[in-house]
Scaffold this active site. Structure first.
Site, PDB file in Angstrom:
ATOM      1  N   GLY A  74       0.837  -1.055  -0.013  1.00 22.15           N
ATOM      2  CA  GLY A  74       0.024  -0.109   0.006  1.00 22.15           C
ATOM      3  C   GLY A  74       0.749   1.215  -0.029  1.00 22.15           C
ATOM      4  O   GLY A  74       2.001   1.242   0.588  1.00 22.15           O
ATOM      5  N   GLN A  75       0.283   2.410  -0.483  1.00 26.68           N
ATOM      6  CA  GLN A  75       1.239   3.500  -0.848  1.00 26.68           C
ATOM      7  C   GLN A  75       0.208   4.704  -0.526  1.00 26.68           C
ATOM      8  O   GLN A  75      -0.981   4.679  -1.289  1.00 26.68           O
ATOM      9  CB  GLN A  75       2.033   3.596  -2.037  1.00 26.68           C
ATOM     10  CG  GLN A  75       3.309   4.160  -1.780  1.00 26.68           C
ATOM     11  CD  GLN A  75       4.186   3.619  -2.835  1.00 26.68           C
ATOM     12  OE1 GLN A  75       4.020   3.049  -3.731  1.00 26.68           O
ATOM     13  NE2 GLN A  75       5.570   3.964  -2.643  1.00 26.68           N
ATOM     14  N   GLY A  76       0.388   5.803   0.061  1.00 24.60           N
ATOM     15  CA  GLY A  76      -0.424   6.829   0.003  1.00 24.60           C
ATOM     16  C   GLY A  76       0.264   8.270   0.370  1.00 24.60           C
ATOM     17  O   GLY A  76       1.446   8.054   0.262  1.00 24.60           O
ATOM     18  N   GLY A  77      -0.594   9.318   0.600  1.00 17.22           N
ATOM     19  CA  GLY A  77       0.229  10.454   0.752  1.00 17.22           C
ATOM     20  C   GLY A  77       1.259  10.598   1.978  1.00 17.22           C
ATOM     21  O   GLY A  77       1.680  11.455   2.165  1.00 17.22           O
ATOM     22  N   THR A  80       4.278   4.503   3.191  1.00 14.35           N
ATOM     23  CA  THR A  80       4.344   2.972   2.517  1.00 14.35           C
ATOM     24  C   THR A  80       3.932   2.023   3.547  1.00 14.35           C
ATOM     25  O   THR A  80       4.575   2.265   4.619  1.00 14.35           O
ATOM     26  CB  THR A  80       5.476   3.000   1.785  1.00 14.35           C
ATOM     27  OG1 THR A  80       5.685   4.126   0.943  1.00 14.35           O
ATOM     28  CG2 THR A  80       5.463   1.789   0.794  1.00 14.35           C
ATOM     29  N   VAL A  81       3.208   1.058   3.031  1.00 14.70           N
ATOM     30  CA  VAL A  81       3.025  -0.187   3.979  1.00 14.70           C
ATOM     31  C   VAL A  81       3.750  -1.178   3.342  1.00 14.70           C
ATOM     32  O   VAL A  81       3.434  -1.506   2.134  1.00 14.70           O
ATOM     33  CB  VAL A  81       1.236  -0.178   4.154  1.00 14.70           C
ATOM     34  CG1 VAL A  81       1.111  -1.367   4.872  1.00 14.70           C
ATOM     35  CG2 VAL A  81       0.701   0.978   4.756  1.00 14.70           C
ATOM     36  N   ASP A 190      -9.571  10.286   8.600  1.00 17.74           N
ATOM     37  CA  ASP A 190      -9.474   9.724   7.259  1.00 17.74           C
ATOM     38  C   ASP A 190     -10.292   8.523   6.923  1.00 17.74           C
ATOM     39  O   ASP A 190      -9.857   7.693   6.240  1.00 17.74           O
ATOM     40  CB  ASP A 190      -7.823   9.479   7.024  1.00 17.74           C
ATOM     41  CG  ASP A 190      -7.592   9.634   5.329  1.00 17.74           C
ATOM     42  OD1 ASP A 190      -8.339  10.315   4.680  1.00 17.74           O
ATOM     43  OD2 ASP A 190      -6.388   9.138   5.107  1.00 17.74           O
TER      44      ASP A 190
END
Length: 368
Positions: A74-77, A80-81, A190
């Protein structure tokens, strides 16, 4: 021989000093990241309901093959996971955040301590953390069945979630958020379908507390820089910067729109500004059939859809004061789950009235 012995001695001394410098550097970062305070609070905390381990950097590097791109799940603002496998074969999801403001370290420690005390079946468990890296790392239990977003919008899944399953997901998510608001005074900030994980039996696991905020016990709100995901952010919070539990209620209302319509929040719908605005207009004009998911139309009755839609309307009210609390939302969903022939998931807190939502008659339903 003298030269050889001297060279070996110098080399070993260099290695020793280098390792000592590395150890001192890690110790300094550990203290800077609040490690000492964290250890003290955890050891003194009587309310801790689960054991949270403090990992070394080496342990987490080894578990992820040195944070290999192959292990990114997973990746977001905000970071990273990675999928990691610990030495005892426990599978974890390791969140590596982007650089954080040193002034927020105290807040980070406080939030990790709060999360370490959460023990709710529908919230991802915090397994441990690493505080000796420049950016603190968090390790959570690994959830295998991807996100609600994937199951609603993925090419291989679209519209496969039954009405009963959607209600189950809504009830469990609402229960998790209500628990956070009442038991720990944490505002998630969120809530979105991509932060609602599903286990192999489709049990909800609310995740990603990277920008969550805790509210002081004697307060109902906190002023903060606006953060969140566009399309889900409470418009009142977006304008004022004042964060309350009702901000999560709005975001959850947007998720309910996704569950009812099967459409992405950023979908292009007619000429309206957002999916929520489009949804509310069609509800007002009794034309909601135009945006309903096919599986919902197939499974749910008109009265069930009406009741769910009007709950959505109350959640996404422009004014926070007009929105229900998450506890009220959970209770209304439980009542709806009952009339849909589903078992309660939280009988003790079930409120049978659900009377705060005004209901239209079945003859007013928008499509039949």
């Amino acid at each position: 021989m003298g030269v050889v012995v001297t060279s070996i001695t110098m080399f070993l001394s260099y290695c020793f000093l280098k390792q000592r410098r590395i150890a001192k550097h890690k110790e300094m970062i550990f203290k800077r990241n609040g490690g000492t305070i964290f250890e003290k609070i955890l050891s003194e905390s009587e309310g801790s309901t689960q054991i949270v381990k403090i990992f070394t950097e080496e342990e987490l590097k080894k578990s992820t093959n040195s944070f290999s791109p192959d292990n990114v799940v997973g990746q977001g603002g905000f970071g990273t996971v990675y999928k990691g496998i610990l030495i005892d074969n426990t599978v974890v999801a390791i969140k590596k955040s982007k650089v954080i403001d040193p002034n927020q370290i105290g807040q980070f420690v406080n939030e990790v301590v709060l999360l370490s005390q959460i023990n709710h079946p529908n919230i991802v468990k915090l397994v441990g953390c690493c505080l000796e890296t420049d950016v603190p790392l968090l390790a959570y239990e690994y959830i295998v069945n991807e996100t609600l977003f994937h199951h609603l919008h993925g090419k291989s899944h679209g519209s496969l979630l039954s009405w009963r399953m959607r209600l189950k997901i809504a009830v469990e998510t609402a229960g998790a958020i209500a628990y956070m608001h009442s038991a720990t005074k944490i505002i998630h900030r969120d809530i979105k379908s991509s932060n609602i994980l599903l286990n192999d039996d489709y049990t909800v696991k609310v995740s990603d507390f990277g920008i969550s905020r805790s509210i002081p016990k004697n307060k109902m709100q906190v002023s903060t820089a606006v953060q969140g995901t566009l399309g889900y952010i409470d418009p009142e919070y977006f304008i004022s910067g004042i964060l309350t539990g009702k901000s999560d209620v709005y975001s959850f209302g947007v998720v309910l729109v996704e569950l009812l319509t099967g459409k992405k929040v950023n979908s292009a719908v007619a000429t309206y500004r957002s999916l929520v605005d489009h949804f509310l207009l069609l509800l007002k004009e009794y034309r909601l059939i135009e945006v309903l998911d096919d599986q919902v139309k197939l499974d749910a009755t008109p009265d069930q859809i009406n009741r769910f839609a009007h709950l959505v309307k109350s959640c996404v009210s422009p004014e926070g004061m007009a929105r229900p609390t998450m506890e009220e939302v959970k209770e209304e969903l439980l009542a709806l789950q009952e009339i849909s022939g589903l078992p309660y998931t939280d009988k003790e807190s079930f409120c049978s009235t659900g009377s705060y939502v005004s209901q239209p008659s079945s003859s007013q339903i928008m499509m039949f």
